[in-house]
Write a protein that holds these residues in place. Sequence first.
Motif, PDB file in Angstrom:
ATOM      1  N   THR A 148      -0.661  -2.498  -5.224  1.00 37.62           N
ATOM      2  CA  THR A 148       0.428  -1.763  -4.569  1.00 37.62           C
ATOM      3  C   THR A 148       0.012  -1.533  -3.119  1.00 37.62           C
ATOM      4  O   THR A 148      -1.181  -1.518  -2.797  1.00 37.62           O
ATOM      5  CB  THR A 148       0.677  -0.408  -5.251  1.00 37.62           C
ATOM      6  OG1 THR A 148      -0.567   0.288  -5.428  1.00 37.62           O
ATOM      7  CG2 THR A 148       1.319  -0.596  -6.613  1.00 37.62           C
ATOM      8  N   SER A 149       0.993  -1.340  -2.254  1.00 39.70           N
ATOM      9  CA  SER A 149       0.683  -1.140  -0.840  1.00 39.70           C
ATOM     10  C   SER A 149      -0.079   0.166  -0.647  1.00 39.70           C
ATOM     11  O   SER A 149       0.024   1.098  -1.455  1.00 39.70           O
ATOM     12  CB  SER A 149       1.975  -1.121  -0.013  1.00 39.70           C
ATOM     13  OG  SER A 149       2.768  -0.016  -0.392  1.00 39.70           O
ATOM     14  N   ALA A 150      -0.828   0.233   0.441  1.00 36.83           N
ATOM     15  CA  ALA A 150      -1.691   1.401   0.696  1.00 36.83           C
ATOM     16  C   ALA A 150      -0.881   2.680   0.835  1.00 36.83           C
ATOM     17  O   ALA A 150      -1.377   3.769   0.536  1.00 36.83           O
ATOM     18  CB  ALA A 150      -2.520   1.160   1.955  1.00 36.83           C
ATOM     19  N   ASP A 151       0.388   2.567   1.267  1.00 39.53           N
ATOM     20  CA  ASP A 151       1.197   3.764   1.467  1.00 39.53           C
ATOM     21  C   ASP A 151       2.057   4.104   0.244  1.00 39.53           C
ATOM     22  O   ASP A 151       2.873   5.028   0.285  1.00 39.53           O
ATOM     23  CB  ASP A 151       2.090   3.612   2.708  1.00 39.53           C
ATOM     24  CG  ASP A 151       3.071   2.451   2.590  1.00 39.53           C
ATOM     25  OD1 ASP A 151       2.858   1.568   1.721  1.00 39.53           O
ATOM     26  OD2 ASP A 151       4.041   2.408   3.378  1.00 39.53           O
ATOM     27  N   HIS A 152       1.869   3.369  -0.852  1.00 42.45           N
ATOM     28  CA  HIS A 152       2.641   3.652  -2.068  1.00 42.45           C
ATOM     29  C   HIS A 152       1.975   4.782  -2.841  1.00 42.45           C
ATOM     30  O   HIS A 152       0.739   4.871  -2.901  1.00 42.45           O
ATOM     31  CB  HIS A 152       2.740   2.396  -2.933  1.00 42.45           C
ATOM     32  CG  HIS A 152       3.671   2.531  -4.100  1.00 42.45           C
ATOM     33  ND1 HIS A 152       4.999   2.832  -3.942  1.00 42.45           N
ATOM     34  CD2 HIS A 152       3.463   2.415  -5.440  1.00 42.45           C
ATOM     35  CE1 HIS A 152       5.576   2.880  -5.138  1.00 42.45           C
ATOM     36  NE2 HIS A 152       4.665   2.639  -6.066  1.00 42.45           N
ATOM     37  N   ASP A 155      -1.345   4.078  -7.255  1.00 44.07           N
ATOM     38  CA  ASP A 155      -2.422   3.092  -7.107  1.00 44.07           C
ATOM     39  C   ASP A 155      -2.487   2.274  -8.397  1.00 44.07           C
ATOM     40  O   ASP A 155      -2.827   2.790  -9.456  1.00 44.07           O
ATOM     41  CB  ASP A 155      -3.749   3.831  -6.866  1.00 44.07           C
ATOM     42  CG  ASP A 155      -4.930   2.888  -6.691  1.00 44.07           C
ATOM     43  OD1 ASP A 155      -4.757   1.661  -6.803  1.00 44.07           O
ATOM     44  OD2 ASP A 155      -6.050   3.394  -6.440  1.00 44.07           O
ATOM     45  N   SER A 418       8.490  -4.414  -1.397  1.00 43.48           N
ATOM     46  CA  SER A 418       7.354  -4.480  -0.471  1.00 43.48           C
ATOM     47  C   SER A 418       6.181  -3.591  -0.884  1.00 43.48           C
ATOM     48  O   SER A 418       5.112  -3.664  -0.278  1.00 43.48           O
ATOM     49  CB  SER A 418       7.807  -4.082   0.938  1.00 43.48           C
ATOM     50  OG  SER A 418       8.275  -2.737   0.934  1.00 43.48           O
ATOM     51  N   LYS A 419       6.369  -2.744  -1.921  1.00 42.60           N
ATOM     52  CA  LYS A 419       5.311  -1.780  -2.236  1.00 42.60           C
ATOM     53  C   LYS A 419       4.660  -1.987  -3.602  1.00 42.60           C
ATOM     54  O   LYS A 419       3.443  -1.818  -3.744  1.00 42.60           O
ATOM     55  CB  LYS A 419       5.867  -0.344  -2.163  1.00 42.60           C
ATOM     56  CG  LYS A 419       6.278   0.068  -0.745  1.00 42.60           C
ATOM     57  CD  LYS A 419       6.721   1.517  -0.713  1.00 42.60           C
ATOM     58  CE  LYS A 419       7.238   1.912   0.675  1.00 42.60           C
ATOM     59  NZ  LYS A 419       6.165   1.865   1.695  1.00 42.60           N
ATOM     60  N   ASP A 420       5.447  -2.316  -4.632  1.00 41.85           N
ATOM     61  CA  ASP A 420       4.835  -2.404  -5.968  1.00 41.85           C
ATOM     62  C   ASP A 420       5.370  -3.573  -6.795  1.00 41.85           C
ATOM     63  O   ASP A 420       5.521  -3.466  -8.008  1.00 41.85           O
ATOM     64  CB  ASP A 420       5.002  -1.090  -6.731  1.00 41.85           C
ATOM     65  CG  ASP A 420       6.441  -0.622  -6.863  1.00 41.85           C
ATOM     66  OD1 ASP A 420       7.282  -1.076  -6.071  1.00 41.85           O
ATOM     67  OD2 ASP A 420       6.723   0.189  -7.755  1.00 41.85           O
TER      68      ASP A 420
END
Length: 524
Positions: A148-152, A155, A418-420
């Motif tokens: 997952t993206s770092a800002d999601h 984790d 874009s995130k998960d």
Amino acid sequence: HFWRFLLRRNLPTASLSSLKFAALGLGDSSYQKYNFVAKKLYKRLIQLGATPLMQLGLADDQHELGPDAVIDPWIKNLWEVLLQQSPLPTGKEIISDTILPSSKYTASLSEVNMDAYSNDSCSEAKNDGTPSRNYPFLAKLISNTRVTSADHFQDVRLIKFSTKGSAIKYFPGDVVMIQPCNTDQSVNEFLNYMRLDGNKQVVLQQNDPDVPLPILPKKPNIRNLIKYFFDINSIPRRYFFELLSYFSIDEMEKEKLLEFASPEGQDDRYSYCNRPRRTILEVMQDFPNSAWHVPLDYLFDLIPPIQPRAFSIASSTKIYPDEIHILMAVVKYKTKLLKPRLGLCTTWLASLSPNQESSVVPIWTRKGTISFPKSSPMPIILIGPGTGAAPFRSIIQDRAADGIIGQTIFFFGCRNRSKDFFCADEWQTFESKGFVTVFTAFSRDQEHKVYVQHKMLENGEIIYNNIQDGAYVYVAGNSKRMPTDVTDALIAIIQKYGHVSEPEAEEYIKRLQRNKRFQLDTWS
């Protein structure tokens, strides 16, 4: 063998007419087949003429007070019934609740200081045969990648283990069992608080020949017991408070512990313990004049052992012959307590680095709750939002390795593309080669929420035609609302394209389930 025998149709209906029985099921209502075995056993025994002593007990892990909410009153009722059936002999009486029960084991300390625990100390025994809970394989970590993206907010990790040199075999749908351990921080906190010397070796002996000794770390000093055996970060159950009260030297603490252990105090216990997810270690810290006086023998009665965790295998041996992969969401959340609550296993796994020699994980495998068709390449429909994609990554890889084209449909759901969107490149590669058709639902990428069941309804005709062609349907993921929503979508699809009534569509789905053409693998 026992179960098969009981289900034999030629058994006379009075086979068990002389049997009296009581049954208590231990289950989790977040699963669709909640307490299935207990219900079926209870019903079958009655069919064969047995007489129930009392109503079937159905304990539920999801109850706000845990399974004890059913277990404790059920056991109390059972003893009352048994005493009515078979009264105590004259001169005998029930042991008073004020008398401390005997400990399961006798523990003594050795002055010999042990070396630091080494997982490899038992690797020779573990690699002789098929790995199991008693003899797990110590798998080295290959990679530990956040997907997952770092800002999601969530984790999620794709973790890869090496199984090279093991006798591990698995198939799509199987699960890997992982034996976690406590963090060094919580181990040190427990040792310091309880004023224990972690280097002292523990020698354990049976008190009762019918109670076998537990499997302990190879070098069972106190530190290793706290790290690898005692689940000091679990939520204490009712009996914990009752047993701890016996060792209290403070009247106020003793009174509070007994209150928490009583039926009248269960709401207070829930507010203090279950709702904020207060751990055994934290409760012991709240009752110093009780916890400090617990003898080593009784720690084995007070603190439960760490249980293994099950993860769906997310890889195929046909593409990764010496590896096992898992998709894992790291558990971390806040309650009213200052410290965030951390999942024992996921926090530990997330902290491991493949660059460290010590990053080995005890694992073994077992059959999962779903099984894929092993005959000709039948069409399959996979519905797996979030980490429910794990078992489907395994079967998609497996079928890609076999060159099966155009027979696999996959519905995947997450919050944001874009995130998960786990393993997005892999799905796109397989789709470009015709191995799978992927439908995605990104619930937060537009104003109105879109879930997998909505994508299913949009593509209902494709689903219906595949089911008519013999397709198997599989659902995996969170057990809250998703399985029910997906099942309702399937019923609506059968009803619409099969031109049948809702009850007929529901019966059609039940028939698919009976024939194992509709299977679910869900977890809380």
